[in-house]
Scaffold this motif. Structure first.
Motif, PDB file in Angstrom:
ATOM      1  N   GLU A  10       0.845  -1.191   0.000  1.00 29.03           N
ATOM      2  CA  GLU A  10       0.000   0.000   0.000  1.00 29.03           C
ATOM      3  C   GLU A  10       0.884   1.246   0.000  1.00 29.03           C
ATOM      4  O   GLU A  10       2.059   1.168   0.392  1.00 29.03           O
ATOM      5  N   PHE A  11       0.325   2.355  -0.415  1.00 27.73           N
ATOM      6  CA  PHE A  11       1.127   3.576  -0.483  1.00 27.73           C
ATOM      7  C   PHE A  11       0.271   4.773  -0.083  1.00 27.73           C
ATOM      8  O   PHE A  11      -0.842   4.926  -0.585  1.00 27.73           O
ATOM      9  N   THR A  12       0.788   5.582   0.824  1.00 26.83           N
ATOM     10  CA  THR A  12       0.090   6.833   1.154  1.00 26.83           C
ATOM     11  C   THR A  12       1.012   7.996   0.821  1.00 26.83           C
ATOM     12  O   THR A  12       2.088   8.149   1.408  1.00 26.83           O
ATOM     13  N   ASP A  13       0.563   8.723  -0.140  1.00 26.23           N
ATOM     14  CA  ASP A  13       1.336   9.874  -0.608  1.00 26.23           C
ATOM     15  C   ASP A  13       1.052  11.051   0.325  1.00 26.23           C
ATOM     16  O   ASP A  13      -0.107  11.366   0.595  1.00 26.23           O
ATOM     17  N   GLY A  14       2.099  11.651   0.863  1.00 27.00           N
ATOM     18  CA  GLY A  14       1.895  12.831   1.722  1.00 27.00           C
ATOM     19  C   GLY A  14       1.200  12.503   3.027  1.00 27.00           C
ATOM     20  O   GLY A  14       0.260  13.181   3.439  1.00 27.00           O
ATOM     21  N   ALA A  15       1.668  11.471   3.698  1.00 29.20           N
ATOM     22  CA  ALA A  15       1.067  11.108   4.986  1.00 29.20           C
ATOM     23  C   ALA A  15       1.360  12.166   6.047  1.00 29.20           C
ATOM     24  O   ALA A  15       0.658  12.280   7.055  1.00 29.20           O
ATOM     25  N   GLY A  16       2.422  12.931   5.851  1.00 28.79           N
ATOM     26  CA  GLY A  16       2.810  14.026   6.735  1.00 28.79           C
ATOM     27  C   GLY A  16       3.597  15.011   5.889  1.00 28.79           C
ATOM     28  O   GLY A  16       3.699  14.833   4.669  1.00 28.79           O
ATOM     29  N   PRO A  17       4.188  16.038   6.514  1.00 32.68           N
ATOM     30  CA  PRO A  17       4.951  17.012   5.720  1.00 32.68           C
ATOM     31  C   PRO A  17       6.125  16.333   4.998  1.00 32.68           C
ATOM     32  O   PRO A  17       7.005  15.792   5.662  1.00 32.68           O
ATOM     33  N   ASN A  18       6.077  16.272   3.681  1.00 29.49           N
ATOM     34  CA  ASN A  18       7.112  15.631   2.843  1.00 29.49           C
ATOM     35  C   ASN A  18       7.282  14.152   3.157  1.00 29.49           C
ATOM     36  O   ASN A  18       8.334  13.576   2.911  1.00 29.49           O
ATOM     37  N   ILE A  19       6.289  13.548   3.749  1.00 30.89           N
ATOM     38  CA  ILE A  19       6.445  12.165   4.186  1.00 30.89           C
ATOM     39  C   ILE A  19       5.481  11.247   3.432  1.00 30.89           C
ATOM     40  O   ILE A  19       4.285  11.542   3.327  1.00 30.89           O
ATOM     41  N   ASP A  20       6.023  10.157   2.901  1.00 34.54           N
ATOM     42  CA  ASP A  20       5.207   9.117   2.272  1.00 34.54           C
ATOM     43  C   ASP A  20       5.343   7.847   3.113  1.00 34.54           C
ATOM     44  O   ASP A  20       6.392   7.594   3.704  1.00 34.54           O
ATOM     45  N   VAL A  21       4.282   7.088   3.145  1.00 38.35           N
ATOM     46  CA  VAL A  21       4.319   5.810   3.884  1.00 38.35           C
ATOM     47  C   VAL A  21       3.913   4.698   2.926  1.00 38.35           C
ATOM     48  O   VAL A  21       2.936   4.855   2.181  1.00 38.35           O
ATOM     49  N   TYR A  22       4.687   3.640   2.919  1.00 40.30           N
ATOM     50  CA  TYR A  22       4.288   2.496   2.078  1.00 40.30           C
ATOM     51  C   TYR A  22       4.652   1.178   2.748  1.00 40.30           C
ATOM     52  O   TYR A  22       5.502   1.121   3.631  1.00 40.30           O
ATOM     53  N   SER A  23       3.911   0.144   2.319  1.00 42.18           N
ATOM     54  CA  SER A  23       4.163  -1.175   2.902  1.00 42.18           C
ATOM     55  C   SER A  23       4.621  -2.145   1.820  1.00 42.18           C
ATOM     56  O   SER A  23       4.240  -2.017   0.654  1.00 42.18           O
ATOM     57  N   LEU A  24       5.444  -3.083   2.234  1.00 46.62           N
ATOM     58  CA  LEU A  24       5.983  -4.098   1.330  1.00 46.62           C
ATOM     59  C   LEU A  24       5.580  -5.469   1.845  1.00 46.62           C
ATOM     60  O   LEU A  24       5.486  -5.666   3.058  1.00 46.62           O
ATOM     61  N   ARG A  25       5.384  -6.391   0.929  1.00 50.24           N
ATOM     62  CA  ARG A  25       5.194  -7.789   1.318  1.00 50.24           C
ATOM     63  C   ARG A  25       6.424  -8.559   0.862  1.00 50.24           C
ATOM     64  O   ARG A  25       6.783  -8.525  -0.303  1.00 50.24           O
ATOM     65  N   GLN A  26       7.056  -9.249   1.789  1.00 54.61           N
ATOM     66  CA  GLN A  26       8.271  -9.986   1.425  1.00 54.61           C
ATOM     67  C   GLN A  26       8.124 -11.454   1.814  1.00 54.61           C
ATOM     68  O   GLN A  26       7.440 -11.779   2.798  1.00 54.61           O
TER      69      GLN A  26
END
Ligand code: NAD
Length: 498
Positions: A122-138
């Motif tokens: 999943e990916f959240t663009d702009g979760a905070g100031p200049n911050i992106d959050v994403y998840s990986l499945r490995q």
């Protein structure tokens, strides 16, 4: 007589432990093979091969991994007749039923071909100031599967196809009673382009299982078999820190409501109760007619159908079912029929004396049907795993529902009715994992998940469908700041996205 092998690092390897068990052909009662029983060192060799091969496979992009699975599907189709013939010969089920066994596995391989999509994070663009959050499945790394005799193609494929698609390497310990098809599947996967070491097969018994459970390089274990062993594998696997899911035994009820279509219900009970000689975890082993009138009518129709079941060798495609898997299985099931008589149930059809002409040494049992089975009888409480159907008469719908809910197993259940309200209420309140409404064997399709409740399953996630992807991967979540040069000084409070 054939001496079977293990399949380690992409090649057949002879057993070196000096321990073997007999492989049987149930339809003739002859021994056809010697099955090697792996030692701890042989299991270790398989794990080491898997461990060495896994990083490169995990680094192969998911679309390429999926292409190997697609090629594997083509080879499964090419060799379908051969696989079914070997499966039927070793297990005892008929060839059309063996083809169903393979097909149910194929469907999960098809599902696993969607791995590039299924593994997306999943990916959240702009979760905070200049911050992106994403998840990986490995992938987890090296994982193992321990499988039962009754679906020698389907269950191994349910285990290894999603695991391998996700980038893991796999060690399979199939049932020592049906080891040939798993070996053939490993060969075909290699031919499809799977790198050596990604799918290994070790034949064996408790010693091999314990070696897998204790091996520190194995990250996860998926088990299918009887409840006693499922519980053991679950406890020992968890104690050694692995991710474990174990699927166990069953006692599947089919509730017959007074308004059910009786023709359809009787057909369903005959097929689901006696198909594959009752050696299915989703076989219907208990019929629960609601009301005396329903019960009498059901028995009147069932008796002649059970008496006229066509039993035959696995090579007879017109047979309804074939022999049981081993002489011990036959003895065990016959013992349960004797027990039911002693416990006071009415044996309405007695198949104990059935002999298969021309195959007198085969492990055949005629269809058996009990009426007036009571909930405190052992033939009701325990899994018989043979062509034996018990009828437990319920006074009301609520009694029938309570019976299903009070049983220690909760794998599958069905209700036959024309009443939508009753069906809906039943599906909502029954304490069972897989439910059929006018469907006797509700094995979910590949893109849903398969799993029972209560003492039919141990662990959190189900088999196949999205749960298989969750089971064979772990997630990572990345919080990233770009541009990286933003400077806001040291902060001593817990970071928030404000
Ligand atoms: P089983 O429990 O005898 O064997 C299953 C696996 O465990 C085999 O690989 C076997 O070698 C291994 N094993 C056997 N004894 C062991 C021990 N003491 N220690 C460690 N490992 C051991 O089961 P089975 O007779 O092959 O299969 C039939 C059972 O499987 C039935 O109870 C059936 O309901 C169940 N089953 C469940 C599902 C499900 O999804 N819930 C599906 C198919 C079969």
């Amino acid at each position: 007589m054939q001496e079977l092998t293990h399949f380690i690092g992409g090649r057949h390897v002879a057993g070196t432990s000096g321990r073997f068990t007999e492989g049987w052909q149930p339809m003739t009662g002859e021994q056809i093979s010697q099955v090697p029983l792996a030692s701890k060192a042989e299991v270790r060799a398989a794990v080491e091969n898997a461990k060495a091969a896994q990083p490169a496979w995990a680094a192969t992009n998911p679309q390429r991994r999926a292409r190997v699975l697609m090629k594997f599907l083509q080879l499964l189709e090419r060799d379908n007749d051969k696989l079914a013939e070997v499966l039927a010969r070793e297990h005892g089920k008929t060839i059309p039923d063996a083809k169903g066994d393979i097909q149910r596995g194929v469907e999960v391989v098809e599902f696993a071909c969607g791995v590039p999509h299924l593994m997306k994070g999943e990916f959240t663009d702009g979760a905070g100031p200049n911050i992106d959050v994403y998840s990986l499945r490995q992938p987890l790394g090296v994982v193992a599967g321990i499988t039962p005799f009754n679906f020698p193609a389907m269950i191994p494929m349910w285990k290894f196809a999603p695991a391998i698609a996700c980038g893991n390497a796999f060690v399979l310990k199939p049932s020592e009673r049906a080891p040939s098809v798993p070996l053939m599947l490993a060969e075909l996967f290699l031919e499809a382009g799977l790198p050596p070491g990604i799918l290994n097969v070790v034949n064996g018994d408790k010693e091999a299982v314990d070696a897998l459970l204790d091996d520190p390089d194995i990250q996860a274990i998926g088990f299918v078999g009887s409840t006693a062993i499922a519980e053991y594998v679950y406890a020992r696997g968890c104690a050694t820190g692995k991710r474990v899911q174990c699927f166990g035994g069953a006692k599947n009820h089919l509730v017959v409501m007074p308004d059910a279509d009786m023709d359809q219900t009787v057909d369903a009970l005959i097929g689901a109760g006696y198909g594959s000689a009752g050696e299915r975890c989703m076989a219907v082993s208990v019929a629960v007619p609601v009301g005396e009138k329903t019960a009498d009518e059901l028995m009147r129709r069932l008796i002649p159908r059970v008496e006229s079941l066509k039993i035959g060798p696995s090579t007879d495609s017109s047979a309804d079912y074939g022999p049981l898997v081993t002489a011990q299985a036959l003895e065990r099931v016959r013992g349960y029929v004797d027990l039911g008589v002693k416990e006071g149930a009415t044996l309405a059809v007695d198949g104990r004396d059935f002999r298969m002409q021309g195959y007198e040494k085969g492990f055949y049992l005629g269809g058996c049907l009990f009426d007036h089975v009571m909930p405190d009888m052992r033939i009701y409480k325990e899994e018989i795993f043979g062509p034996v159907l018990s009828v437990v008469r319920a006074k009301t719908y609520e009694d029938a529902l309570r019976l299903c809910n009070d049983h220690e197993y909760g794998n599958g259940v069905a209700i036959f009715t024309r009443d939508g309200d009753a069906a809906r209420d039943f599906a909502a309140r029954v304490q069972v994992g897989m439910i059929g409404v006018n469907v006797p064997i509700p094995v979910p399709i590949a893109y849903y998940t398969f799993g029972g409740w209560k003492r039919s399953a141990f662990g959190d996630l189900n088999q196949h469908g999205p749960d298989a992807i969750r089971f064979y991967t772990r997630t990572k979540t990345v919080t990233a700041r770009w541009p990286s040069g933003v400077k806001d000084g040291a902060s001593f409070v817990i970071p928030t996205m404000e």
